[in-house]
Design a protein around this motif. Structure first.
Motif, PDB file in Angstrom:
ATOM      1  N   LYS A 155       7.684  -0.360  -7.295  1.00 22.31           N
ATOM      2  CA  LYS A 155       6.769  -1.238  -8.033  1.00 22.31           C
ATOM      3  C   LYS A 155       7.506  -2.315  -8.821  1.00 22.31           C
ATOM      4  O   LYS A 155       7.008  -3.430  -8.952  1.00 22.31           O
ATOM      5  CB  LYS A 155       5.895  -0.406  -8.974  1.00 22.31           C
ATOM      6  CG  LYS A 155       4.877   0.436  -8.242  1.00 22.31           C
ATOM      7  CD  LYS A 155       4.014   1.222  -9.196  1.00 22.31           C
ATOM      8  CE  LYS A 155       3.039   2.103  -8.431  1.00 22.31           C
ATOM      9  NZ  LYS A 155       2.157   2.857  -9.318  1.00 22.31           N
ATOM     10  N   GLU A 156       8.688  -1.997  -9.319  1.00 19.09           N
ATOM     11  CA  GLU A 156       9.464  -2.989 -10.057  1.00 19.09           C
ATOM     12  C   GLU A 156       9.881  -4.138  -9.142  1.00 19.09           C
ATOM     13  O   GLU A 156       9.878  -5.297  -9.549  1.00 19.09           O
ATOM     14  CB  GLU A 156      10.696  -2.341 -10.709  1.00 19.09           C
ATOM     15  CG  GLU A 156      10.362  -1.413 -11.861  1.00 19.09           C
ATOM     16  CD  GLU A 156       9.779  -0.073 -11.419  1.00 19.09           C
ATOM     17  OE1 GLU A 156      10.137   0.418 -10.321  1.00 19.09           O
ATOM     18  OE2 GLU A 156       8.940   0.477 -12.160  1.00 19.09           O
ATOM     19  N   ASP A 157      10.261  -3.800  -7.909  1.00 20.88           N
ATOM     20  CA  ASP A 157      10.601  -4.839  -6.933  1.00 20.88           C
ATOM     21  C   ASP A 157       9.398  -5.739  -6.669  1.00 20.88           C
ATOM     22  O   ASP A 157       9.537  -6.965  -6.584  1.00 20.88           O
ATOM     23  CB  ASP A 157      11.063  -4.227  -5.604  1.00 20.88           C
ATOM     24  CG  ASP A 157      12.413  -3.532  -5.692  1.00 20.88           C
ATOM     25  OD1 ASP A 157      13.135  -3.711  -6.701  1.00 20.88           O
ATOM     26  OD2 ASP A 157      12.745  -2.808  -4.735  1.00 20.88           O
ATOM     27  N   LEU A 158       8.215  -5.142  -6.542  1.00 21.94           N
ATOM     28  CA  LEU A 158       7.003  -5.931  -6.300  1.00 21.94           C
ATOM     29  C   LEU A 158       6.693  -6.857  -7.466  1.00 21.94           C
ATOM     30  O   LEU A 158       6.275  -7.997  -7.279  1.00 21.94           O
ATOM     31  CB  LEU A 158       5.800  -5.020  -6.040  1.00 21.94           C
ATOM     32  CG  LEU A 158       5.700  -4.408  -4.659  1.00 21.94           C
ATOM     33  CD1 LEU A 158       4.520  -3.446  -4.592  1.00 21.94           C
ATOM     34  CD2 LEU A 158       5.566  -5.478  -3.591  1.00 21.94           C
ATOM     35  N   LYS A 159       6.898  -6.365  -8.690  1.00 18.88           N
ATOM     36  CA  LYS A 159       6.633  -7.193  -9.869  1.00 18.88           C
ATOM     37  C   LYS A 159       7.542  -8.411  -9.902  1.00 18.88           C
ATOM     38  O   LYS A 159       7.177  -9.443 -10.459  1.00 18.88           O
ATOM     39  CB  LYS A 159       6.814  -6.375 -11.143  1.00 18.88           C
ATOM     40  CG  LYS A 159       5.713  -5.374 -11.373  1.00 18.88           C
ATOM     41  CD  LYS A 159       5.953  -4.573 -12.637  1.00 18.88           C
ATOM     42  CE  LYS A 159       4.905  -3.488 -12.783  1.00 18.88           C
ATOM     43  NZ  LYS A 159       5.164  -2.642 -13.970  1.00 18.88           N
ATOM     44  N   GLN A 206       0.838  -1.202   0.000  1.00 17.51           N
ATOM     45  CA  GLN A 206       0.000   0.000   0.000  1.00 17.51           C
ATOM     46  C   GLN A 206       0.873   1.252   0.000  1.00 17.51           C
ATOM     47  O   GLN A 206       0.577   2.221  -0.705  1.00 17.51           O
ATOM     48  CB  GLN A 206      -0.939  -0.001   1.205  1.00 17.51           C
ATOM     49  CG  GLN A 206      -2.038  -1.020   1.101  1.00 17.51           C
ATOM     50  CD  GLN A 206      -2.891  -1.096   2.355  1.00 17.51           C
ATOM     51  OE1 GLN A 206      -2.418  -0.819   3.458  1.00 17.51           O
ATOM     52  NE2 GLN A 206      -4.138  -1.486   2.191  1.00 17.51           N
ATOM     53  N   LYS A 207       1.952   1.218   0.763  1.00 18.26           N
ATOM     54  CA  LYS A 207       2.863   2.366   0.821  1.00 18.26           C
ATOM     55  C   LYS A 207       3.482   2.617  -0.551  1.00 18.26           C
ATOM     56  O   LYS A 207       3.569   3.758  -1.012  1.00 18.26           O
ATOM     57  CB  LYS A 207       3.952   2.116   1.862  1.00 18.26           C
ATOM     58  CG  LYS A 207       4.922   3.256   2.007  1.00 18.26           C
ATOM     59  CD  LYS A 207       5.953   2.951   3.078  1.00 18.26           C
ATOM     60  CE  LYS A 207       6.971   4.075   3.185  1.00 18.26           C
ATOM     61  NZ  LYS A 207       8.012   3.763   4.175  1.00 18.26           N
ATOM     62  N   ILE A 208       3.915   1.548  -1.216  1.00 16.84           N
ATOM     63  CA  ILE A 208       4.508   1.689  -2.545  1.00 16.84           C
ATOM     64  C   ILE A 208       3.467   2.187  -3.547  1.00 16.84           C
ATOM     65  O   ILE A 208       3.731   3.071  -4.353  1.00 16.84           O
ATOM     66  CB  ILE A 208       5.123   0.352  -3.010  1.00 16.84           C
ATOM     67  CG1 ILE A 208       6.368   0.047  -2.167  1.00 16.84           C
ATOM     68  CG2 ILE A 208       5.457   0.381  -4.495  1.00 16.84           C
ATOM     69  CD1 ILE A 208       6.919  -1.352  -2.353  1.00 16.84           C
ATOM     70  N   GLU A 209       2.278   1.643  -3.463  1.00 18.40           N
ATOM     71  CA  GLU A 209       1.216   2.008  -4.414  1.00 18.40           C
ATOM     72  C   GLU A 209       0.701   3.429  -4.191  1.00 18.40           C
ATOM     73  O   GLU A 209       0.467   4.161  -5.147  1.00 18.40           O
ATOM     74  CB  GLU A 209       0.061   1.016  -4.301  1.00 18.40           C
ATOM     75  CG  GLU A 209      -1.041   1.234  -5.293  1.00 18.40           C
ATOM     76  CD  GLU A 209      -0.643   0.972  -6.734  1.00 18.40           C
ATOM     77  OE1 GLU A 209      -1.195   1.640  -7.624  1.00 18.40           O
ATOM     78  OE2 GLU A 209       0.234   0.108  -6.974  1.00 18.40           O
TER      79      GLU A 209
END
Length: 90
Positions: free
Chosen positions: A78-82, A37-40
């Motif tokens: 977001k790239e890390d999450l992907k 949520q923080k990243i988004e």
């Protein structure tokens, strides 16, 4: 007995504490969800911290591996999450 434990682990019928299960803890799921949520949404205050995330935590525990949750906790963008290997993710 080992077969029964393995089958229950695969079906999600055993809680945390049995070795061999790849279920993340509720606490780790909560950390991962909050980081996502923080990243988004940017600042942590950008989303309602009083929202009950118990449903998301249950989904996380039943559908995510410990490895994917640890990856989401450590993600910085977001790239890390992907790059996290969530089950069913494309």
């Amino acid at each position: 007995m080992k077969r029964l434990l393995f089958a229950m682990c695969l079906s999600g019928g055993i809680s945390v504490g049995v070795t061999g299960c790849d279920k993340p803890t509720p606490e780790d799921c909560q950390k991962a969800i909050e980081n996502m949520q923080k990243i988004e949404f940017g600042d942590v205050t950008a989303f309602d911290r009083t929202t009950d995330i118990s449903a998301e935590t249950r989904r996380c525990r039943s559908g995510s591996s410990k490895e994917a949750v640890a990856c989401a906790i450590a993600a910085k963008n977001k790239e890390d999450l992907k790059a996290c290997k969530f089950r069913g993710a494309k």
